[in-house]
Design a protein around this motif. Structure first.
Motif, PDB file in Angstrom:
ATOM      1  N   PHE A   1      54.347  38.794  54.044  1.00  0.00           N
ATOM      2  CA  PHE A   1      55.377  39.647  54.652  1.00  0.00           C
ATOM      3  C   PHE A   1      55.020  41.119  54.458  1.00  0.00           C
ATOM      4  O   PHE A   1      55.144  41.929  55.385  1.00  0.00           O
ATOM      5  CB  PHE A   1      56.743  39.362  54.035  1.00  0.00           C
ATOM      6  CG  PHE A   1      57.791  40.368  54.423  1.00  0.00           C
ATOM      7  CD1 PHE A   1      58.324  40.387  55.704  1.00  0.00           C
ATOM      8  CD2 PHE A   1      58.224  41.321  53.510  1.00  0.00           C
ATOM      9  CE1 PHE A   1      59.270  41.327  56.068  1.00  0.00           C
ATOM     10  CE2 PHE A   1      59.169  42.270  53.866  1.00  0.00           C
ATOM     11  CZ  PHE A   1      59.699  42.267  55.148  1.00  0.00           C
ATOM     12  N   LYS A   2      54.571  41.464  53.263  1.00  0.00           N
ATOM     13  CA  LYS A   2      54.193  42.847  52.981  1.00  0.00           C
ATOM     14  C   LYS A   2      53.065  43.278  53.918  1.00  0.00           C
ATOM     15  O   LYS A   2      53.052  44.402  54.445  1.00  0.00           O
ATOM     16  CB  LYS A   2      53.760  42.982  51.523  1.00  0.00           C
ATOM     17  CG  LYS A   2      53.448  44.401  51.065  1.00  0.00           C
ATOM     18  CD  LYS A   2      53.237  44.423  49.553  1.00  0.00           C
ATOM     19  CE  LYS A   2      52.997  45.859  49.067  1.00  0.00           C
ATOM     20  NZ  LYS A   2      51.704  46.388  49.484  1.00  0.00           N
ATOM     21  N   ASN A   3      52.109  42.383  54.148  1.00  0.00           N
ATOM     22  CA  ASN A   3      50.998  42.676  55.052  1.00  0.00           C
ATOM     23  C   ASN A   3      51.506  42.948  56.478  1.00  0.00           C
ATOM     24  O   ASN A   3      51.037  43.872  57.149  1.00  0.00           O
ATOM     25  CB  ASN A   3      50.018  41.499  55.049  1.00  0.00           C
ATOM     26  CG  ASN A   3      48.881  41.658  56.035  1.00  0.00           C
ATOM     27  OD1 ASN A   3      49.037  41.387  57.220  1.00  0.00           O
ATOM     28  ND2 ASN A   3      47.730  42.101  55.553  1.00  0.00           N
ATOM     29  N   LYS A   4      52.456  42.159  56.919  1.00  0.00           N
ATOM     30  CA  LYS A   4      53.005  42.347  58.262  1.00  0.00           C
ATOM     31  C   LYS A   4      53.679  43.704  58.389  1.00  0.00           C
ATOM     32  O   LYS A   4      53.505  44.412  59.390  1.00  0.00           O
ATOM     33  CB  LYS A   4      54.009  41.232  58.589  1.00  0.00           C
ATOM     34  CG  LYS A   4      53.390  39.863  58.797  1.00  0.00           C
ATOM     35  CD  LYS A   4      54.463  38.834  59.145  1.00  0.00           C
ATOM     36  CE  LYS A   4      53.852  37.467  59.384  1.00  0.00           C
ATOM     37  NZ  LYS A   4      54.853  36.461  59.776  1.00  0.00           N
TER      38      LYS A   4
ATOM     39  N   GLU B   1      51.504  35.226  66.293  1.00  0.00           N
ATOM     40  CA  GLU B   1      50.640  35.067  65.121  1.00  0.00           C
ATOM     41  C   GLU B   1      50.661  33.630  64.603  1.00  0.00           C
ATOM     42  O   GLU B   1      51.716  33.000  64.546  1.00  0.00           O
ATOM     43  CB  GLU B   1      51.084  36.022  64.006  1.00  0.00           C
ATOM     44  CG  GLU B   1      50.156  36.032  62.793  1.00  0.00           C
ATOM     45  CD  GLU B   1      50.111  37.392  62.122  1.00  0.00           C
ATOM     46  OE1 GLU B   1      50.043  38.406  62.852  1.00  0.00           O
ATOM     47  OE2 GLU B   1      50.141  37.444  60.886  1.00  0.00           O
ATOM     48  N   TYR B   2      49.480  33.174  64.241  1.00  0.00           N
ATOM     49  CA  TYR B   2      49.305  31.829  63.675  1.00  0.00           C
ATOM     50  C   TYR B   2      48.843  32.003  62.238  1.00  0.00           C
ATOM     51  O   TYR B   2      47.831  32.648  61.968  1.00  0.00           O
ATOM     52  CB  TYR B   2      48.262  31.070  64.485  1.00  0.00           C
ATOM     53  CG  TYR B   2      48.116  29.597  64.159  1.00  0.00           C
ATOM     54  CD1 TYR B   2      48.516  28.637  65.079  1.00  0.00           C
ATOM     55  CD2 TYR B   2      47.569  29.164  62.960  1.00  0.00           C
ATOM     56  CE1 TYR B   2      48.356  27.277  64.808  1.00  0.00           C
ATOM     57  CE2 TYR B   2      47.417  27.829  62.670  1.00  0.00           C
ATOM     58  CZ  TYR B   2      47.816  26.875  63.601  1.00  0.00           C
ATOM     59  OH  TYR B   2      47.660  25.544  63.323  1.00  0.00           O
TER      60      TYR B   2
ATOM     61  N   PHE C   1      55.016  46.227  61.901  1.00  0.00           N
ATOM     62  CA  PHE C   1      55.999  45.426  62.617  1.00  0.00           C
ATOM     63  C   PHE C   1      57.413  45.747  62.133  1.00  0.00           C
ATOM     64  O   PHE C   1      57.674  45.815  60.933  1.00  0.00           O
ATOM     65  CB  PHE C   1      55.699  43.933  62.440  1.00  0.00           C
ATOM     66  CG  PHE C   1      54.418  43.507  63.108  1.00  0.00           C
ATOM     67  CD1 PHE C   1      54.340  43.453  64.490  1.00  0.00           C
ATOM     68  CD2 PHE C   1      53.299  43.192  62.355  1.00  0.00           C
ATOM     69  CE1 PHE C   1      53.154  43.084  65.115  1.00  0.00           C
ATOM     70  CE2 PHE C   1      52.107  42.822  62.965  1.00  0.00           C
ATOM     71  CZ  PHE C   1      52.043  42.765  64.349  1.00  0.00           C
ATOM     72  N   ASP C   2      58.315  45.933  63.091  1.00  0.00           N
ATOM     73  CA  ASP C   2      59.707  46.239  62.768  1.00  0.00           C
ATOM     74  C   ASP C   2      60.486  44.980  62.406  1.00  0.00           C
ATOM     75  O   ASP C   2      61.424  45.028  61.620  1.00  0.00           O
ATOM     76  CB  ASP C   2      60.392  46.907  63.970  1.00  0.00           C
ATOM     77  CG  ASP C   2      59.651  48.137  64.450  1.00  0.00           C
ATOM     78  OD1 ASP C   2      59.439  49.040  63.629  1.00  0.00           O
ATOM     79  OD2 ASP C   2      59.264  48.181  65.632  1.00  0.00           O
ATOM     80  N   LEU C   3      60.110  43.877  63.033  1.00  0.00           N
ATOM     81  CA  LEU C   3      60.812  42.619  62.829  1.00  0.00           C
ATOM     82  C   LEU C   3      59.804  41.503  62.677  1.00  0.00           C
ATOM     83  O   LEU C   3      58.892  41.365  63.494  1.00  0.00           O
ATOM     84  CB  LEU C   3      61.729  42.334  64.025  1.00  0.00           C
ATOM     85  CG  LEU C   3      62.531  41.029  64.008  1.00  0.00           C
ATOM     86  CD1 LEU C   3      63.480  40.999  62.817  1.00  0.00           C
ATOM     87  CD2 LEU C   3      63.320  40.875  65.319  1.00  0.00           C
TER      88      LEU C   3
END
Length: 550
Positions: free
Chosen positions: A316-319, A166-167, A324-326
């Protein structure tokens, strides 16, 4: 016998010893896999394990007692010639020549799958790297992350992980305004603003915009036009540079989208409701010290605007919402504060702080003719990805940046990287691969084929050394993934290349003159091809080509 096969055999022997009552070890202490390593001195054996020391405490007995029970069983394993107990309880295992040599055939038959495992299967990783601002070409720091990040993604995938590259497209903030003003100034023939950007690339983009829209300067608000079109052109240039560098991203995430779709506002309300956001001095603060940060962070400034961390937390919340686990962030040397900050933000939202990892990359310096290279032909201020690739090529650039630990400063000597000699590490490894292919072609011309494999024929000292380092390759990959250190792969490829060159000088695959072809020649061809396969596999993980000829 491969290291994996030996590890499985030891694991089985341990379980059998427990079931037979020879050892008393709690079930929860029994490992699912026993790790084997190459001893520092080959005189101590082919492989070693410290499993007896690891189990001594849960078993409540001295480690040597465990080692003695295991030795009896291990010596019964086909292919194991001898097992010695060293020191407090280390087990040193010596394989017979045939068992050791079987590795060569196993590698050739596994092909590109050699070294691959499923230890990280089921783990979804979001790996964010480079993420350079769309206000200029990628500098050396970003270039380093491009090489390291893409290599790390490949290594994770080789361990079975599901990886998304991801960029993070930083298209929200003052830097974009300064970029737009710089383009407008260039189009108007004026010097760059004091806080703006300079360099030939600004002139190129401004000229491209005005060429496409000759009347743009006559419009009501040309700065907005230069902003939108300039960012689009700059980012297209960045993506092209990365693609030519062998790096392509699965997701290009726009920072501005977090503000446009209300994600930041929703996050702030969530944090206020959790009690982890408090008002002070007209601003809103995250009580991040309660979660390990060195100080609380301003999330909403006193002027009502969101601080940068607000977007970071929403991102981060979006990820996490995308499953995503990590979430791994690969950031520059000036981002040390982000480690505790992002972990604290995750915890404040009620998430697991271990879902966040921040890797910090240090500075890269270029040296040519003994003098530091500091200026770019195009950017005018810093050396860029294009500058480095133009001088040394993509392979040398990627390899040289990936072969150092990312948390150390590095000096790249351009004079060394342009040499076609063993002094150049990428040439050294690539030449070893090309040499394996040349040996294969010569063997074919002489009529030597892989029709017979006699592992017991691989008895020369250099063959033992070569088999040893080939056997370490899967473990090196596992360590590279576990420690997030692709440089381990590069350094081990250099070890393999060195062992191969020494073997090449001592052992012939094709017979001399009128000598008859023997099974030793045929078996050595298997070993030669095994080396070529491992070198090709490792170079592929670093995004570097494995040439057939040099």
């Amino acid at each position: 016998m491969t290291p994996e096969e030996l590890s499985a055999a030891i694991t089985t022997s341990l379980k059998d010893a427990v079931e037979a009552g020879e050892l008393t070890v709690p079930a929860e202490a029994l490992p699912t896999e026993v790790r084997v390593e190459r001893p520092k001195s080959r005189e101590h054996g082919d492989w070693a394990t410290s499993i007896a020391l690891q189990l001594a405490k849960p078993a409540g007995v001295p480690p040597r007692k465990i080692a003695e029970a295991l030795r009896t069983r291990l010596e019964q394993i086909p292919g194991v010639a001898k097992v010695d107990i060293a020191g407090p309880g280390f087990l040193n295992i010596i394989l017979d020549a045939a068992a050791a040599g079987e590795l060569a055939k196993a590698i050739v038959e596994a092909g590109t799958g050699f070294g691959v495992n499923q230890s990280m299967a089921g783990t979804r990783i979001n790996l964010e790297f480079v993420s350079a601002n769309p206000t200029g070409p990628i500098h050396l720091g970003g270039t380093r992350w491009a090489a390291v990040g893409d290599s790390l993604a490949r290594i994770f995938q080789a361990q079975g992980a599901d990886v998304t590259r991801e960029y993070y497209f930083n298209d929200h903030g003052n830097q974009i305004d300064r970029f737009a003003r710089s383009l407008l100034a260039s189009a108007q023939g004026e010097p760059a603003p004091e806080d703006g950007y300079g360099g030939a690339y600004i002139e190129e983009i401004a000229a491209a915009i005005t060429a496409a829209s000759p009347d743009i300067l006559a419009g009501g608000d040309p700065q907005e036009e230069f902003r939108a079109r300039g960012v689009e052109l700059m980012f297209a240039s960045i993506r092209e540079s990365l693609h030519e560098f062998g790096v392509d991203f699965d997701v290009y995430f726009h920072e501005n989208s977090l503000f446009e779709d209300g994600a930041v506002e929703k996050l702030l309300e969530q944090l206020k409701g959790s009690g982890n956001l408090y008002a002070k001095d007209g601003a809103w603060w995250l009580n991040s010290t309660a979660f390990g940060d060195d100080k609380d962070r301003v999330v909403i400034k006193s002027d009502g605007n969101a601080a940068y961390i607000a977007g970071d937390i929403a991102y981060f919340k979006n990820k996490r919402e995308r499953g995503f686990d990590l979430c791994i962030y690969m950031l520059g040397a000036d981002h040390h504060g982000y480690v505790a900050r992002l972990k604290a933000a995750a915890a404040a939202m009620g998430d697991d702080a271990d879902r966040v990892e921040v890797l910090i990359g240090q500075m890269v310096n270029l040296v040519q003719d003994g003098v530091p290279v500091r200026m770019s032909k195009r950017a005018g201020t810093v050396v860029t990805m294009e500058d480095l690739v133009e001088v040394v090529g993509t392979d040398a650039a990627r390899y040289s940046l990936a072969r150092f630990s990312s948390d150390s400063n590095i000096d790249i000597d351009l004079d060394v990287l342009t040499k076609r000699s063993n002094e150049n590490p990428v040439f050294y490894v690539q030449y070893a691969h090309a040499r394996t292919r040349a040996v294969g072609r010569n063997a074919a011309a002489a009529g030597v084929e892989r029709t017979v494999f006699d592992a017991a024929a691989l008895t020369h000292a250099t063959e033992s050394e070569l088999l040893a380092v080939l056997g370490q390759y899967p473990g090196v990959l596992s360590q590279a993934a576990a420690f997030r250190e692709p440089h381990r792969v590069a350094r081990h490829l250099e070890v393999i290349a060195g062992a191969y060159h020494r073997w090449y000088d001592n052992c012939r695959v094709t017979p001399m003159g009128e000598e008859a072809i023997t099974d030793t020649n045929r078996t050595r061809l298997w070993l030669n091809d095994a080396v070529g396969q491992v070198l090709a596999n490792g170079l592929a993980l670093l995004g570097v080509s494995a040439p057939e000829r040099m």
